[in-house]
Structure formats: C-alpha cells, structure tokens
Design a protein around this motif. Structure first.
Motif, PDB file in Angstrom:
ATOM      1  N   PHE A   1      -4.767  -4.466   0.282  1.00 13.33           N
ATOM      2  CA  PHE A   1      -5.982  -3.690   0.002  1.00 13.33           C
ATOM      3  C   PHE A   1      -6.169  -2.487   0.935  1.00 13.33           C
ATOM      4  CE2 PHE A   1     -10.605  -2.931   0.166  1.00 13.33           C
ATOM      5  CZ  PHE A   1     -10.818  -2.620  -1.164  1.00 13.33           C
ATOM      6  N   SER A   2      -6.197  -2.710   2.252  1.00 14.69           N
ATOM      7  CA  SER A   2      -6.549  -1.593   3.163  1.00 14.69           C
ATOM      8  C   SER A   2      -5.542  -0.447   3.088  1.00 14.69           C
ATOM      9  CB  SER A   2      -6.706  -2.087   4.595  1.00 14.69           C
ATOM     10  OG  SER A   2      -7.772  -2.990   4.630  1.00 14.69           O
ATOM     11  N   PRO A   3      -4.218  -0.719   3.176  1.00 12.14           N
ATOM     12  CA  PRO A   3      -3.279   0.402   3.069  1.00 12.14           C
ATOM     13  C   PRO A   3      -3.337   1.096   1.706  1.00 12.14           C
ATOM     14  CG  PRO A   3      -2.150  -1.617   3.791  1.00 12.14           C
ATOM     15  CD  PRO A   3      -3.550  -1.998   3.459  1.00 12.14           C
ATOM     16  N   ALA A   4      -3.609   0.325   0.638  1.00 10.93           N
ATOM     17  CA  ALA A   4      -3.699   0.947  -0.688  1.00 10.93           C
ATOM     18  C   ALA A   4      -4.922   1.857  -0.762  1.00 10.93           C
ATOM     19  CB  ALA A   4      -3.753  -0.123  -1.776  1.00 10.93           C
TER      20      ALA A   4
ATOM     21  N   LYS B   1       0.994   5.841  -5.285  1.00 12.48           N
ATOM     22  CA  LYS B   1       1.014   7.307  -5.318  1.00 12.48           C
ATOM     23  C   LYS B   1      -0.354   7.835  -4.867  1.00 12.48           C
ATOM     24  CE  LYS B   1       1.074  10.142  -9.329  1.00 12.48           C
ATOM     25  NZ  LYS B   1       1.759  10.485 -10.587  1.00 12.48           N
ATOM     26  N   PRO B   2      -0.406   8.847  -4.011  1.00  9.13           N
ATOM     27  CA  PRO B   2      -1.707   9.390  -3.609  1.00  9.13           C
ATOM     28  C   PRO B   2      -2.506   9.814  -4.844  1.00  9.13           C
ATOM     29  CG  PRO B   2       0.012  10.219  -2.167  1.00  9.13           C
ATOM     30  CD  PRO B   2       0.713   9.467  -3.277  1.00  9.13           C
ATOM     31  N   GLY B   3      -3.774   9.354  -4.884  1.00  3.94           N
ATOM     32  CA  GLY B   3      -4.649   9.718  -6.009  1.00  3.94           C
ATOM     33  C   GLY B   3      -4.568   8.757  -7.191  1.00  3.94           C
ATOM     34  N   ALA B   4      -3.767   7.697  -7.081  1.00  2.42           N
ATOM     35  CA  ALA B   4      -3.628   6.751  -8.199  1.00  2.42           C
ATOM     36  C   ALA B   4      -4.858   5.854  -8.326  1.00  2.42           C
ATOM     37  CB  ALA B   4      -2.371   5.892  -7.996  1.00  2.42           C
TER      38      ALA B   4
ATOM     39  N   GLY C   1       0.811  -1.208   0.000  1.00  2.00           N
ATOM     40  CA  GLY C   1       0.000   0.000   0.000  1.00  2.00           C
ATOM     41  C   GLY C   1       0.842   1.254   0.000  1.00  2.00           C
ATOM     42  N   GLU C   2       1.962   1.219   0.701  1.00  6.10           N
ATOM     43  CA  GLU C   2       2.791   2.432   0.825  1.00  6.10           C
ATOM     44  C   GLU C   2       3.478   2.811  -0.494  1.00  6.10           C
ATOM     45  OE1 GLU C   2       6.778   0.249   2.697  1.00  6.10           O
ATOM     46  OE2 GLU C   2       4.858   0.346   3.771  1.00  6.10           O
TER      47      GLU C   2
END
Ligand SMILES: Nc1nc2c(c(=O)[nH]1)N[C@@H](CN(C=O)c1ccc(C(=O)N[C@@H](CCC(=O)O)C(=O)O)cc1)CN2
Length: 283
Positions: A246-249, A222-225, A218-219
C-alpha cells in the motif's frame, strides 16, 4: 505524488441508500419488498462475518433476508434440494450461497443449480455468458462494484490499459469482461505470466485479485495509475492487508483503494443492487 484514496465505505453507504430508494418505490407501487435467501454452510469465521454484514445491509436497504445456516456436514444433495425449493418459491427473488463451500461440495454444481434469474452473485454460466457477449443481466458483485467505484471517482476505463492480476471465476475473469465492456484494453495475468512486473508497469488501471498480501510491489506501479486492490488477507497479528504494497504504491498512483474500506464494502452494496434488480426482473 501521493494517491487519492478511493473511499469504498462511503460509496457503498450511498449505494445502499440508492437501493433503499428503489425498494421504497416498489413498496409505493404496491409491490412487496425484495427477498434474498442467504445460505451459509459450515463455520468458516470470515464467511460468517461476511454473511452477518450482508444481512445487516439488507436491513438498511429494506430487503428481507432469509437465513439458511447449515452445518458443515450438509451433503451436496441436501444443499441442491434447498436451492430447488428456493428456485420454485415466488416469494424469493435472489439466492446467495456463500463461498467457499466445504470440500465435499462442488461449488460449480451448486452455482449451476441456481435459477439464472435469481443468481444475485452473477456466477451462473448464463450470467457470465451474457457479460461476455456485451448483454449483461446479473453481474458478479465485486467486479461490478469496482466499476461503480471508478465511475464515482470520474475514472473512465475507455482507451486505458487495464491489467487484471488474477484469473479467478469470481473476480479476475468477470473483471476483465467488465473492463472490456467499458472499452479498456485488457490484459489478464495469472500464475503462468512471465514478466508480471512489466505487465503491471504498463497499466493505467491495475486490479489486484490474487489473495497474497503485498504481492504487487509498489515500485511496479506506473506513475499516475489507478490501483484497485481486491485482496483481503488476514495477517498473523489479526490485521488485514491487500494484495498491493500500500504505502509504496501510494507514492506512485493517482488513485488507490485501501484494505479494509475499499472494494470489500462495495461487494456487499452491489449484492443489494443485484437483489433489487432481480426483484424488478420478476415483478
Ligand atoms: N457467494 C459469494 N461468496 C463470496 C464472495 C461473493 O461475492 N459471493 N466474495 C468473497 C467474500 N465477500 C463476500 O461474500 C466479501 C469479502 C469482504 C467484504 C468486506 O466488506 N471486507 C471488509 C473487511 C471485513 C473484515 O473486517 O474482515 C473491507 O474490505 O473493508 C465483503 C464481502 C468470497 N466469497
């Protein structure tokens, strides 16, 4: 941020309805219903489920399915003879051989034996080649289904960076060609890719198709991907997990497909779309 969940089940159900409308239009024009031959060899439990679901979905769409359930001992020569027979049968529009095949059968030899205009899976080199030269005819189901999902959610890959994780013939490679056709800038990552995390971190659209649960962290997202998870992995407790954490993404992505209920149902709905396309190619 919490991602919007892309509902593949709902989009697939609507697509099956669209196919049904296309089939009804054929019938109204005095043509016969499309017919799909589905060949299953051996007793792989997951394949049996997928084939059962394919037959059920055919029924919903008004497509006639012809089942060939063969024992694992079937030889390659026997299978090729059945494919020859179906190629020559004017009442059959599409031929599907469920993968994986038992080890003693060469899948490529079977794929190449299917007449290209009956190749509902789009795996024949003729159809893959047409996709590569921007003249798609029959397109592999999972990648085409992914493009339909993006379109239905108003996501246009044009000008975006698309990173495909996995380079298989069934998903990764044709997915890269689909993204290129949609005018994305495409990177394909595989087992020799040096810094996978950095490649994924640069992506506007990530498609994960490696078949390893939680492989894409998840880390890395990219934010907003947009995150499309093609992986369907059965865990020891019997549950299903995708290739992406899933959850971190979800915390970083703008859109994400769940597993189950994301890309999987689109693979089957797109198969029906391809079968109708095949029938309309023939008459
Ligand atoms: N000839 C082919 N063989 C295989 C293909 C293919 O496209 N053509 N793809 C995969 C398997 N597959 C279709 O055949 C497939 C996989 C998953 C699903 C699906 O609906 N998955 C559900 C979960 C189902 C479950 O509970 O197990 C989901 O993701 O929601 C459909 C089709 C390999 N072989």
């Amino acid at each position: 941020m919490s991602a919007q969940i892309i509902d593949g089940k709902a989009v697939a159900a609507a697509l099956i309805e669209e196919v049904r409308t296309g089939v009804d239009a054929r019938l109204a024009a005095g043509k016969r219903a499309p017919a799909l031959a589905v060949i299953l060899i051996g007793d792989d439990p997951a394949s049996a489920v997928y084939v059962r679901n394919k037959k059920k979905s055919c029924e919903k769409a008004g497509i006639r399915s012809l089942a060939w359930d063969l024992p694992a001992s079937t030889t390659q020569a026997e299978l090729l003879a059945i494919v020859d027979q179906l190629n020559a049968d004017d009442e059959v529009d599409g031929i599907l051989v469920q993968l994986p095949l038992p080890k003693h059968i060469d899948p490529q030899a079977v794929i190449e034996r299917i007449a290209p205009h009956k190749d509902v899976d789009g795996f024949h080199p003729y159809n893959m080649g047409r996709l590569a030269i921007k003249m798609p005819l029959l397109r592999p189901c999972t990648p085409r289904g992914v493009m339909t999902l993006l379109e239905k959610y108003g996501i246009d890959p044009k000008g975006k960076k698309a990173v495909i994780v996995g380079a298989s013939n069934i998903v990764g490679r044709p997915q890269a060609l689909e993204m290129l056709l949609a005018r994305a800038t495409v990177t394909v990552c595989h087992s020799a890719t040096e810094n996978l995390a950095a490649e994924v971190a640069g992506a506007d659209i990530v498609v994960a198709a490696i078949g390893k649960p939680g492989f894409v962290k998840g880390e890395w997202i990219k934010p907003g991907a947009v995150v499309i998870d093609v992986g369907i992995n059965r865990l020891a407790d019997g549950s299903l997990a995708g290739d992406v954490e899933f959850s971190p993404a979800c915390e970083r992505a703008a859109f994400i497909t769940p597993v189950p209920g994301g890309v999987g149902p689109m693979t089957i709905a797109t198969l029906l779309q391809n079968t109708l396309d095949c029938a309309n190619l023939h008459a």
